[in-house]
Design a protein around this motif. Sequence first.
Motif, PDB file in Angstrom:
ATOM      1  N   VAL A  74       5.504  38.788 -49.599  1.00 52.48           N
ATOM      2  CA  VAL A  74       4.130  38.015 -50.262  1.00 52.48           C
ATOM      3  C   VAL A  74       4.149  37.535 -50.514  1.00 52.48           C
ATOM      4  O   VAL A  74       5.619  36.234 -50.415  1.00 52.48           O
ATOM      5  N   ILE A 109       2.499  46.882 -54.224  1.00 52.50           N
ATOM      6  CA  ILE A 109       3.038  45.813 -53.581  1.00 52.50           C
ATOM      7  C   ILE A 109       4.866  47.031 -52.572  1.00 52.50           C
ATOM      8  O   ILE A 109       4.796  46.696 -51.396  1.00 52.50           O
ATOM      9  N   SER A 152      -3.081  46.572 -52.286  1.00 50.31           N
ATOM     10  CA  SER A 152      -3.352  45.601 -53.182  1.00 50.31           C
ATOM     11  C   SER A 152      -3.869  45.827 -54.794  1.00 50.31           C
ATOM     12  O   SER A 152      -5.646  46.175 -53.692  1.00 50.31           O
TER      13      SER A 152
END
Length: 788
Positions: A767, A782, A788
């Motif tokens: 991320v 996630i 997402s």
Amino acid sequence: MATTTPVLPKLVGQRVKRREDPRLIQGLASYVDDIKVAGMQYLAFKRSDVAHGRITRIDTTAAAAMDGVEAVFTGAQIAEIVPPMPIGTPFPSPAHHAVAVDVVRYAGEPVAVVVARDRYVARDAADAIVVSYERLPAVVDLEQAMTGKPAVIHKDFANNLAVALVPGGTGVGADYSVDDTAINKAFAAAEVVISQRMVNQRLAPTAIEGRGVLAHYEPGRGTMTIWSSTQNPHILRTMIAAMNGLGQDQVRAIAPEVGGGFGAKINIYGEEYVAAAISKKLGVPIKWVEDRSEAFVATTHGRDILGYIDLAAKRDGTVLGLKLRLIADIGAYNMLLTAAIPTLTMLMANATYNIPAIRVTLTEVFTNKTPTDAYRGAGRPEATYFVERAMDMLARELNMDPADLRRKNFIQPYQFPFATQMGAVYDSGDYEKCMDLALKNAKWKELKAERDAAKAKGRLVGIGMAMYVEVCGLGPSSSLPTGGWEHSGVTIERDGRITATTGASPHGQGNETTFGQMLADQFGVPLEHVTILHGDTSIVKQGIGTFGSRSQAVGGTALHLAGGKVKAKMAKFAAALLEANEDDLVFENGRVFVKGAPASGKSFAEVAAYAYVPVPLPPGLEPGLSDEAFFEPANNTYPFGCHISMLEIDRETGEPKLLKLIAVDDAGNLINPLIVEGQIHGGLAQGIGQAMIEEVVYNSDGQLVTGSFMDYAIPRAIDFPRFELDFTCTPTPVNPLGAKGVGEAGTLGSTPCIVAAAVDALSEFGVKHIDMMLRPEKLWRIIHGGKS
């Protein structure tokens, strides 16, 4: 045995408890809804239940026939007595009626008004009004709206574009000119470029007290008294007078206790204009008090800015250039300062860094939503968020400690005053000193080790940091539509007590305490001998109001100057009494005496009494001890700070928990550190709310789906760790107090540092950025590889 008078302690800089609190926590204060006037009638508004539609029919028959109903008005009838509402910005704006005349443009817009003997009858009657609409497409998606699809909301504003500011271009409004050659050169020389789309989501201010107004026009005297839950009663007076064809001397505006404002109560709303106009038309007092459901749709929202940011840098971390494209969703109309708020995001794009080239563009877009306006921080938290998130992403890309990257790019103390690329002139600063204290207090190295140890055990723990600088102490009249000064008056009464007035209008800032501390020290008297009056235009001669963290820096300075004038005059009276030189006199411990001889002086009350019965009258003096001062600063102030956080995300549920928050702020000289800490606590609470749990959401039809506290969450005490606060002190040269302002500081550094911590916690999943709010479902997807 001789007795000695206890020595009065110096109060400025001390942690004095707020004098306002006893009446507030005991329920002894009066708010708008507590005020009652004989013959008072109540307003209720029929509000649109569609986001975009043409009104084809309004049937008020049933409402008008109800027992207790005094009158019913449609939008067309209100338009005959209330002109389109004024705004305080120079940008072109569509006409905005207090009550819709032909087209509604957001769910919750008023379409009719009922006047009745009590609020319950008024509400029932409003519910009985039947409105038919020709539904039009709802414009909800910000970027789609810019193409004019699915509809154009205001016919004279193609593609729903309200404001377009382009550096060096011909956009509407101010021209923020930046050399494109420089920015192009910066990106051409870049060894690394960070690019990211970021959302600063829409928020609802949700003050504990909703808005309210009571307007009382007295036909026999031709005067209007209006009580309102407002942050600026003098501006309210100006607007109400102008909209009702009255002189300002005919209007008295009163802000009683105000249960929170957060910027949303700067605006003068349609409900205030309507209440005043109907009171004048019917000759009776008119009250309206917002309920919580109305507040979610009728009180302006905050934030809602989309940012596309590009950061150019060398591999050693030197930032070469920044490009920021801002798109602001301002809702259906321009309110008082709506169009100006996103320009503050432009203004603060330099952040705390010496960036050689910057290019920022801004587009403001109409949508079928509640209008936006100021909300605690007002444009500055958005700028901080965009730049600080990009800096954190750059640090991660370069595998640099985020503190080292910032240190490499800070504006240095010797560079102040610092003229930024965006036209601001920072007054003073020592950003590295502030960050170093935050790192020390957080035990940064140990904090990183603690994070790493937790991760080694499989826990998702992250740390984050952010710097901020904000424009505060809003003052120069060139930047404010109603003037940027503030006014104060100081009177020493015959008995030696002090009464002071201030045009600042506090609603939680604690000015009755801090201003009292200042005057007590200035005159050497007990704090309990000082009274601070505010919020009533018949008592306070002039004023601007409280917003932009200006009450201490601007209002406090006006008070200081007025006090200085009165003290100088009092010294002349004391000199005559004591047969001394006024320059040799000391004001201390409730007495006035020649330096070195306190026993031979006079009490403060004796000198005050002599000033009102001056026999004989000293040459060149007039009786009495009263004076006033206006203060307009030459520049704004620019407080700054560093926030550090630690956060953990539950691997199974995605639930984030804030473990630590360390804040070091620099607001210049502090009058009352206890009140400053309280202000920072409040700002942190709202910043944490935005980062973790608050978001206004509309569906595709333009209906608000977070219209109650069942769906719109606000943080509770259990959502916070114990805040660890500290301060550095870099006084401002802009005012003689050296004070910068602190009311909004907590909202700036908290959001980017918390998101940085969340990204750090989820680093094992690759991320790089997560948009606010940190919804558990989003984080869970996630962690578990979902979309997402």
